[in-house]
Enzyme design. Structure first.
Site, PDB file in Angstrom:
ATOM      1  N   ASP A 149     -89.324 -76.703 -43.119  1.00 60.68           N
ATOM      2  CA  ASP A 149     -89.772 -75.547 -42.329  1.00 60.68           C
ATOM      3  C   ASP A 149     -91.028 -75.968 -41.562  1.00 60.68           C
ATOM      4  O   ASP A 149     -92.085 -76.179 -42.168  1.00 60.68           O
ATOM      5  CB  ASP A 149     -90.105 -74.362 -43.244  1.00 60.68           C
TER       6      ASP A 149
ATOM      7  N   LYS B  72     -87.455 -69.043 -37.674  1.00 61.67           N
ATOM      8  CA  LYS B  72     -88.077 -68.336 -38.795  1.00 61.67           C
ATOM      9  C   LYS B  72     -89.236 -67.496 -38.284  1.00 61.67           C
ATOM     10  O   LYS B  72     -90.019 -67.939 -37.451  1.00 61.67           O
ATOM     11  CB  LYS B  72     -88.548 -69.356 -39.830  1.00 61.67           C
TER      12      LYS B  72
ATOM     13  N   LYS C 279     -84.227 -66.903 -40.297  1.00 62.15           N
ATOM     14  CA  LYS C 279     -84.920 -66.732 -41.577  1.00 62.15           C
ATOM     15  C   LYS C 279     -86.049 -65.728 -41.394  1.00 62.15           C
ATOM     16  O   LYS C 279     -86.925 -65.909 -40.545  1.00 62.15           O
ATOM     17  CB  LYS C 279     -85.475 -68.066 -42.090  1.00 62.15           C
TER      18      LYS C 279
END
Length: 220
Positions: free
Chosen positions: A91, A153, A182
């Site tokens: 991430d 995300k 996400k």
């Protein structure tokens, strides 16, 4: 939606600055017990955690976290190091100064370079929605899609706010090419988690849901 189905979409997360190895072991144990998608932990613990869990749970870690303003070569090196230590998912945080300067080519190139390092490992791109306009969010949906990342995300959980329903709905309208979503930051109930999923989120970054399920199963 059954809690077990929601938990399959959770990256069970512990990224606090004071996280200890005992705490990392505990979230790994809980993630395995409750069938989450992964554990998301600091890079410094990846090697030990991978040795501890083996193939029982995916290990996710963070790059350029939480501010995103490390240089691209540093982020690339961080990614290589994390993958070498056994990370299964990455991430990364984008450079938000580049967003504000409309230096979109640099953002896309950075994501592209990190995805090249990741290969078939999952790359999620954190854009920190609470600091962006809707126009910037839409542009970043386009950039993340073009750069070939696997997920966009919402948040680090370390800024002024976390995931919102409106942002996930906006993402769902504007990402293409198989890019998934996400939602992370502030997800504190199964009801909210289910709504995020219904709006289009495929992953949820949270620590609260496993704690809630654990308390329900073992109230003592």
């Amino acid at each position: 939606m059954e809690h077990s189905e929601i938990l399959k979409k959770v990256d069970h997360t512990l990224l606090s600055q004071t996280a200890t190895w005992a705490e990392i072991q505990a979230i790994c144990d809980d993630a395995i017990a409750y069938g989450t998608a992964s554990v998301c932990i600091p890079p410094s613990y990846v090697k030990r955690a991978k040795s501890y869990v083996g193939d029982r749970i995916a290990i996710c870690t963070v790059i350029g976290f939480p501010n995103g303003y490390s240089t691209t070569p540093v982020k690339v090196f961080e990614t290589q190091s994390a993958l070498g230590d056994g990370a299964d998912e990455i991430d990364m945080v984008i450079n938000l100064g580049d967003v504000k300067d409309r230096n979109f080519d640099a953002i896309e190139e950075e994501i592209r370079m990190i995805k090249e390092v990741c290969g078939d490992k999952i790359l999620k791109v954190i854009i920190e929605t609470c600091l962006l306009t809707d126009g910037e969010k839409i542009k970043l949906c386009q950039i993340v899609t073009a750069a070939g990342a696997d997920y966009i995300k919402t948040s680090t959980g370390f800024s002024t706010a976390g995931a919102t329903f409106d942002d996930v709905a906006l993402f769902a309208e504007h990402v293409h090419g198989g890019v998934r979503i996400k939602a992370a930051g502030g997800i504190s109930s199964f009801a909210d988690a289910e709504k995020f999923i219904c709006l289009g989120a495929d992953r949820l970054g949270t620590s609260r849901l496993v704690k809630l399920e654990k308390a329900e199963n073992d109230p003592a």
